[in-house]
Design a protein around this motif. Structure first.
Motif, PDB file in Angstrom:
ATOM      1  N   UNK A  87       0.863  -1.227   0.052  1.00 12.76           N
ATOM      2  CA  UNK A  87      -0.244  -0.009   0.028  1.00 12.76           C
ATOM      3  C   UNK A  87       0.922   1.327  -0.040  1.00 12.76           C
ATOM      4  N   UNK A  88       0.713   2.090  -1.069  1.00 15.10           N
ATOM      5  CA  UNK A  88       1.170   3.368  -1.002  1.00 15.10           C
ATOM      6  C   UNK A  88       1.395   4.398   0.275  1.00 15.10           C
ATOM      7  N   UNK A  89       2.459   4.720   0.696  1.00 13.71           N
ATOM      8  CA  UNK A  89       2.631   5.357   1.827  1.00 13.71           C
ATOM      9  C   UNK A  89       1.710   6.921   2.025  1.00 13.71           C
ATOM     10  N   UNK A  90       1.116   7.142   0.606  1.00 16.05           N
ATOM     11  CA  UNK A  90       0.076   8.351   0.809  1.00 16.05           C
ATOM     12  C   UNK A  90      -1.218   7.889   1.395  1.00 16.05           C
ATOM     13  N   UNK A  91      -1.468   6.548   1.246  1.00 11.68           N
ATOM     14  CA  UNK A  91      -2.892   5.961   2.078  1.00 11.68           C
ATOM     15  C   UNK A  91      -2.530   6.345   3.294  1.00 11.68           C
ATOM     16  N   UNK A  92      -1.641   5.797   4.127  1.00  6.47           N
ATOM     17  CA  UNK A  92      -1.596   6.057   5.577  1.00  6.47           C
ATOM     18  C   UNK A  92      -1.524   7.413   5.689  1.00  6.47           C
ATOM     19  N   UNK A  93      -0.598   8.232   5.114  1.00  6.25           N
ATOM     20  CA  UNK A  93      -0.369   9.480   5.314  1.00  6.25           C
ATOM     21  C   UNK A  93      -1.940  10.472   5.346  1.00  6.25           C
ATOM     22  N   UNK A  94      -2.711  10.065   4.115  1.00  7.11           N
ATOM     23  CA  UNK A  94      -3.889  10.709   4.189  1.00  7.11           C
ATOM     24  C   UNK A  94      -4.869  10.175   5.417  1.00  7.11           C
ATOM     25  N   UNK A  95      -4.910   8.960   5.761  1.00  2.64           N
ATOM     26  CA  UNK A  95      -5.586   8.653   6.920  1.00  2.64           C
ATOM     27  C   UNK A  95      -5.256   9.319   8.341  1.00  2.64           C
ATOM     28  N   UNK A  96      -4.034   9.587   8.279  1.00  7.82           N
ATOM     29  CA  UNK A  96      -3.210  10.252   9.520  1.00  7.82           C
ATOM     30  C   UNK A  96      -3.669  11.728   9.477  1.00  7.82           C
ATOM     31  N   UNK A  97      -3.313  12.265   8.143  1.00  2.00           N
ATOM     32  CA  UNK A  97      -3.762  13.766   8.168  1.00  2.00           C
ATOM     33  C   UNK A  97      -5.166  14.064   8.569  1.00  2.00           C
ATOM     34  N   UNK A  98      -6.270  13.076   7.876  1.00  2.00           N
ATOM     35  CA  UNK A  98      -7.301  13.161   8.176  1.00  2.00           C
ATOM     36  C   UNK A  98      -7.792  13.070   9.473  1.00  2.00           C
ATOM     37  N   UNK A  99      -7.375  12.068  10.504  1.00  2.00           N
ATOM     38  CA  UNK A  99      -7.731  12.018  11.893  1.00  2.00           C
ATOM     39  C   UNK A  99      -7.176  13.057  12.816  1.00  2.00           C
ATOM     40  N   UNK A 100      -5.630  13.406  12.421  1.00  2.00           N
ATOM     41  CA  UNK A 100      -5.408  14.472  13.521  1.00  2.00           C
ATOM     42  C   UNK A 100      -5.827  15.952  13.089  1.00  2.00           C
ATOM     43  N   UNK A 101      -6.122  16.084  11.999  1.00  2.00           N
ATOM     44  CA  UNK A 101      -6.811  17.456  11.643  1.00  2.00           C
ATOM     45  C   UNK A 101      -8.326  17.320  12.165  1.00  2.00           C
ATOM     46  N   UNK A 102      -9.094  16.383  11.945  1.00  2.00           N
ATOM     47  CA  UNK A 102     -10.376  16.336  12.495  1.00  2.00           C
ATOM     48  C   UNK A 102     -10.197  16.466  13.826  1.00  2.00           C
ATOM     49  N   UNK A 103      -9.404  15.707  14.704  1.00  2.00           N
ATOM     50  CA  UNK A 103      -9.204  15.832  15.868  1.00  2.00           C
ATOM     51  C   UNK A 103      -9.123  17.325  16.432  1.00  2.00           C
ATOM     52  N   UNK A 104      -8.309  18.073  15.533  1.00  2.00           N
ATOM     53  CA  UNK A 104      -8.057  19.562  15.949  1.00  2.00           C
ATOM     54  C   UNK A 104      -9.467  20.344  15.715  1.00  2.00           C
ATOM     55  N   UNK A 105     -10.287  19.905  14.765  1.00  2.00           N
ATOM     56  CA  UNK A 105     -11.436  20.600  14.463  1.00  2.00           C
ATOM     57  C   UNK A 105     -12.432  20.345  15.678  1.00  2.00           C
ATOM     58  N   UNK A 106     -12.560  18.996  16.227  1.00  2.00           N
ATOM     59  CA  UNK A 106     -13.260  18.690  17.084  1.00  2.00           C
ATOM     60  C   UNK A 106     -13.251  19.927  18.427  1.00  2.00           C
ATOM     61  N   UNK A 107     -12.029  20.419  18.681  1.00  2.00           N
ATOM     62  CA  UNK A 107     -11.763  21.444  19.809  1.00  2.00           C
ATOM     63  C   UNK A 107     -12.191  22.998  19.064  1.00  2.00           C
ATOM     64  N   UNK A 108     -12.540  23.392  18.011  1.00  2.00           N
ATOM     65  CA  UNK A 108     -12.700  24.634  17.573  1.00  2.00           C
ATOM     66  C   UNK A 108     -14.237  24.945  17.600  1.00  2.00           C
TER      67      UNK A 108
END
Length: 174
Positions: A87-108
């Motif tokens: 699996x391309x590393x971009x798959x993991x990077x996209x999931x990680x970018x999504x979960x960490x960014x959305x975790x931040x969004x939950x606090x805004x």
């Protein structure tokens, strides 16, 4: 919980979430402005707003959202492979970018948005189409008026770590 029980629970969680999700699309700026980040993400999870098109493309869905927490689940397949047979590393990077960014969004609060300024990913082991379902769990470390920091991890039903990340996000009015 043993891996077989975890797998069954994860499959049940995904089966419960998928039918209630709205078709992929993009929310309007007004829909974003009028809700806190947590309310916005809960509206996606409960089918009141569209899920992000990237989730459909990469076959992952939101599973859980709470203050400072976002969990996505996906199952990597051969359609996500790079030329060397994993699996391309971009798959993991996209999931990680999504979960960490959305975790931040939950606090805004309502009227605030964010954008990723930096994403640092460490790959621990390769994902393949044999890995099975994985979860990307993002947790907030700190949220300020202009900068937020979060961390994320991708694990499988055995608890094996595949990748982890940290992010720095810019917080701004929307």
């Amino acid at each position: 919980m043993d891996p077989q029980a975890t797998l069954q629970q994860w499959q049940e969680d995904e089966a419960a979430v998928r039918p209630g999700l709205m078709a992929p699309g993009v929310a309007t700026r007004e829909q974003l402005r009028e809700r806190s980040g947590l309310e916005f993400l809960n509206a996606i999870l409960h089918g009141e707003l569209p899920v992000a098109p990237i989730g459909a493309l990469l076959n992952f869905v939101p599973i859980e959202v709470d203050h400072g927490l976002m969990i996505f689940q996906g199952t990597p397949g051969p359609e996500h492979y790079n030329p060397i047979g994993m699996v391309h590393g971009g798959y993991a990077a996209t999931l990680l970018d999504s979960c960490v960014g959305c975790a931040v969004q939950t606090m805004l609060p309502a009227g605030k948005g964010y954008s990723t300024l930096e994403l640092k990913v460490n790959y621990i082991r390769a994902l393949t189409d044999k890995t099975g379902p994985i979860r990307a769990e993002g947790r907030v470390i700190s949220v300020g008026n202009q900068v937020a920091v979060a961390e994320g991890r991708i694990t499988d039903v055995h608890g094996k770590l595949y990748a982890h990340a940290t992010t720095t996000c810019l917080v701004f009015p929307v």
